[in-house]
Each structure stands twice: as structure tokens, then as C-alpha cells.
Design a protein around this motif. Structure first.
Motif, mmCIF file in Angstrom:
data_model
loop_
_atom_site.group_PDB
_atom_site.id
_atom_site.type_symbol
_atom_site.label_atom_id
_atom_site.label_comp_id
_atom_site.label_asym_id
_atom_site.label_seq_id
_atom_site.Cartn_x
_atom_site.Cartn_y
_atom_site.Cartn_z
ATOM 1 N N GLU A 1 12.266 14.926 -9.427
ATOM 2 C CA GLU A 1 12.684 14.809 -10.539
ATOM 3 C C GLU A 1 12.094 13.273 -11.003
ATOM 4 O OE1 GLU A 1 17.087 14.563 -11.227
ATOM 5 O OE2 GLU A 1 17.303 16.363 -10.092
ATOM 6 N N THR A 2 11.226 12.677 -10.064
ATOM 7 C CA THR A 2 10.773 11.391 -10.422
ATOM 8 C C THR A 2 9.267 11.629 -10.807
ATOM 9 O OG1 THR A 2 12.155 10.263 -8.812
ATOM 10 C CG2 THR A 2 10.313 9.089 -9.328
ATOM 11 N N PRO A 3 8.888 10.910 -11.924
ATOM 12 C CA PRO A 3 7.406 11.183 -12.164
ATOM 13 C C PRO A 3 6.604 10.561 -11.385
ATOM 14 C CG PRO A 3 8.711 9.196 -13.824
ATOM 15 C CD PRO A 3 9.842 10.176 -12.761
ATOM 16 N N LYS A 4 5.405 11.168 -11.365
ATOM 17 C CA LYS A 4 4.470 10.779 -10.252
ATOM 18 C C LYS A 4 3.512 9.731 -10.694
ATOM 19 C CE LYS A 4 6.134 13.815 -7.416
ATOM 20 N NZ LYS A 4 7.148 14.202 -7.846
ATOM 21 N N MET A 5 4.178 8.541 -10.663
ATOM 22 C CA MET A 5 3.328 7.283 -11.168
ATOM 23 C C MET A 5 3.039 6.297 -10.250
ATOM 24 S SD MET A 5 6.454 5.697 -13.324
ATOM 25 C CE MET A 5 5.622 4.474 -14.009
ATOM 26 N N GLY A 6 1.955 5.749 -10.110
ATOM 27 C CA GLY A 6 1.596 4.570 -9.191
ATOM 28 C C GLY A 6 1.311 5.342 -7.558
ATOM 29 N N MET A 7 1.547 4.464 -6.671
ATOM 30 C CA MET A 7 0.980 5.037 -5.451
ATOM 31 C C MET A 7 2.081 5.693 -4.714
ATOM 32 S SD MET A 7 -0.963 2.666 -2.541
ATOM 33 C CE MET A 7 0.338 2.286 -1.338
ATOM 34 N N TRP A 8 2.128 6.843 -4.133
ATOM 35 C CA TRP A 8 3.208 7.168 -3.410
ATOM 36 C C TRP A 8 2.627 7.210 -1.875
ATOM 37 C CZ3 TRP A 8 7.359 10.805 -5.121
ATOM 38 C CH2 TRP A 8 7.725 10.563 -6.524
ATOM 39 N N LEU A 9 3.483 6.821 -0.985
ATOM 40 C CA LEU A 9 2.960 6.587 0.548
ATOM 41 C C LEU A 9 3.971 7.286 1.092
ATOM 42 C CD1 LEU A 9 1.141 5.624 2.702
ATOM 43 C CD2 LEU A 9 2.259 3.400 2.309
ATOM 44 N N ASP A 10 3.628 8.215 1.918
ATOM 45 C CA ASP A 10 4.488 8.841 3.042
ATOM 46 C C ASP A 10 4.522 7.804 4.143
ATOM 47 O OD1 ASP A 10 5.778 10.108 5.283
ATOM 48 O OD2 ASP A 10 4.758 11.882 4.897
ATOM 49 N N SER A 11 5.535 7.094 4.518
ATOM 50 C CA SER A 11 5.530 6.014 5.516
ATOM 51 C C SER A 11 6.219 6.483 6.801
ATOM 52 C CB SER A 11 5.866 4.815 5.100
ATOM 53 O OG SER A 11 7.435 4.982 4.730
ATOM 54 N N SER A 12 6.393 8.002 6.929
ATOM 55 C CA SER A 12 7.100 8.542 7.988
ATOM 56 C C SER A 12 6.747 7.946 9.299
ATOM 57 C CB SER A 12 7.449 9.966 8.088
ATOM 58 O OG SER A 12 7.826 10.453 6.875
ATOM 59 N N SER A 13 5.286 7.918 9.702
ATOM 60 C CA SER A 13 4.864 7.762 10.749
ATOM 61 C C SER A 13 4.111 6.204 11.071
ATOM 62 C CB SER A 13 3.683 8.675 11.168
ATOM 63 O OG SER A 13 2.553 8.448 10.418
ATOM 64 N N LEU A 14 4.594 5.326 9.770
ATOM 65 C CA LEU A 14 3.909 3.981 9.962
ATOM 66 C C LEU A 14 5.137 3.134 10.445
ATOM 67 C CD1 LEU A 14 2.019 4.110 6.814
ATOM 68 C CD2 LEU A 14 1.045 4.588 8.976
ATOM 69 N N SER A 15 4.759 1.850 10.928
ATOM 70 C CA SER A 15 5.674 0.743 11.304
ATOM 71 C C SER A 15 5.692 -0.047 9.904
ATOM 72 C CB SER A 15 4.951 -0.051 12.365
ATOM 73 O OG SER A 15 3.869 -0.919 11.845
ATOM 74 N N PRO A 16 6.557 -0.907 9.724
ATOM 75 C CA PRO A 16 6.649 -1.907 8.773
ATOM 76 C C PRO A 16 5.239 -2.471 8.520
ATOM 77 C CG PRO A 16 8.721 -1.954 9.713
ATOM 78 C CD PRO A 16 7.646 -1.202 10.711
ATOM 79 N N GLU A 17 4.523 -2.894 9.526
ATOM 80 C CA GLU A 17 3.186 -3.738 9.519
ATOM 81 C C GLU A 17 2.257 -2.436 9.032
ATOM 82 O OE1 GLU A 17 6.069 -5.858 12.056
ATOM 83 O OE2 GLU A 17 5.325 -3.685 12.119
ATOM 84 N N GLU B 1 -1.374 -0.420 4.748
ATOM 85 C CA GLU B 1 -1.730 0.897 4.058
ATOM 86 C C GLU B 1 -1.745 0.402 2.672
ATOM 87 O OE1 GLU B 1 -3.383 4.532 3.581
ATOM 88 O OE2 GLU B 1 -3.051 3.361 5.432
ATOM 89 N N ILE B 2 -0.409 -0.315 2.109
ATOM 90 C CA ILE B 2 -0.190 -0.662 0.701
ATOM 91 C C ILE B 2 -1.357 -1.517 0.199
ATOM 92 C CG2 ILE B 2 1.393 -1.853 -0.815
ATOM 93 C CD1 ILE B 2 3.722 -0.619 0.771
ATOM 94 N N TRP B 3 -1.629 -2.474 1.198
ATOM 95 C CA TRP B 3 -2.607 -3.607 0.838
ATOM 96 C C TRP B 3 -3.912 -2.965 0.532
ATOM 97 C CZ3 TRP B 3 -2.532 -8.109 -1.222
ATOM 98 C CH2 TRP B 3 -3.550 -8.862 -1.087
ATOM 99 N N GLN B 4 -4.259 -1.846 1.422
ATOM 100 C CA GLN B 4 -5.655 -1.411 1.419
ATOM 101 C C GLN B 4 -5.677 -0.446 -0.002
ATOM 102 O OE1 GLN B 4 -8.266 -1.890 3.082
ATOM 103 N NE2 GLN B 4 -6.980 -3.294 4.110
ATOM 104 N N ARG B 5 -4.795 0.205 -0.374
ATOM 105 C CA ARG B 5 -4.761 1.146 -1.636
ATOM 106 C C ARG B 5 -4.139 0.672 -3.051
ATOM 107 N NH1 ARG B 5 -1.580 5.953 1.240
ATOM 108 N NH2 ARG B 5 -1.698 6.778 -1.040
ATOM 109 N N VAL B 6 -3.422 -0.350 -2.960
ATOM 110 C CA VAL B 6 -2.747 -0.895 -3.948
ATOM 111 C C VAL B 6 -3.625 -0.823 -5.350
ATOM 112 C CG1 VAL B 6 -2.646 -3.135 -3.414
ATOM 113 C CG2 VAL B 6 -0.779 -2.189 -4.928
#
Length: 136
Positions: A104-120, A125-130
């Protein structure tokens, strides 16, 4: 901030709960704009689902505006939630939140599957793609 008369937002919430949520978002957007206009970089963090994400983006006047949506899978969310002393989902099930996010949420901006990522790793990843994916 509403104490007396507060309506909790839950799946299929009533009009009063949605009115209060929209008030919260209007005040958040106004605060973000005030800080931005005072020369600060602003980061807002919240769970904003469904059409309300578009509404929130429209409430924030100043640009540029970057939207980042973290989308870990349900299993990872349950694992993370079990390790936290504070429970963040209240009346919502992880499955219902995930369904509303994905369906139901519009696909706007950057969507990131962080399942396998640590907070760091997530931050990196956000910094590289934002700059190329998150601007709306």
C-alpha cells in the motif's frame, strides 16, 4: 503528545486516530522545515505507511528531500525485535506492517532491503545510493 483523548493507530484505525496522526505529521513537517530554514540538515525517522508517505513528503516544503525506506524481511524484523528491550510494534503484527509497507505504500525514494546488513553496512549503503536514488 496527546494524553487525554489519544486514539491509537492500529490496522483499520478510525477517523479520529487518522486525524491525530495527520496532525503529528503536519507538526513534524513544520518542525523539519523550521530547522532546515535555520541552516540545519534534518533527518526524520518514523514508520510511515500507505498513502501517508506521499502526504508526508508533500507536507515538507523545503527541498531537496530524500526518502529512504528500509525493508528488512519479516524474519529479520522478528529476530531484531526479540533482541530489543523496548517493543516497537504495539498493536501491529510484523506481518500486517510488512503487508501495508509492500502493498500500500507508494514506491518513492530509495527502498533498501537491510535484512542481511548491520547498522553500519546499512548506513554505508544509504550513503552510497542516496544521492541517485532517494531524491524526490
Amino acid at each position: 503528545m496527546i494524553v487525554s483523548g489519544r486514539e491509537e493507530v492500529f490496522p483499520n484505525a478510525g477517523e479520529e486516530a487518522l486525524r491525530q496522526l495527520r496532525l503529528q505529521y503536519r507538526l513534524t513537517a513544520a518542525t523539519a522545515d523550521a530547522y532546515f530554514e535555520a541552516g540545519f540538515n534534518v533527518v526524520l525517522q518514523d514508520v510511515i505507511l500507505g498513502p501517508m508517505l506521499q502526504e508526508m513528503a508533500e507536507l515538507i516544503r523545503n527541498r531537496p528531500l530524500y526518502v529512504i525506506v528500509l525493508t528488512p524481511n519479516q524474519e529479520e524484523i522478528a529476530k531484531r525485535e526479540a533482541s530489543r528491550p523496548k517493543k516497537g510494534y504495539g498493536l501491529w503484527s510484523i506481518g500486517e506492517l510488512d503487508r501495508q509497507l509492500r502493498d500500500e505504500t507508494p514506491k518513492m525514494g530509495m527502498w533498501l532491503d537491510s535484512s542481511s546488513l548491520s547498522p553500519e553496512e546499512t548506513a554505508e549503503e544509504i550513503w552510497q545510493r542516496v544521492w541517485t536514488e532517494a531524491r524526490i
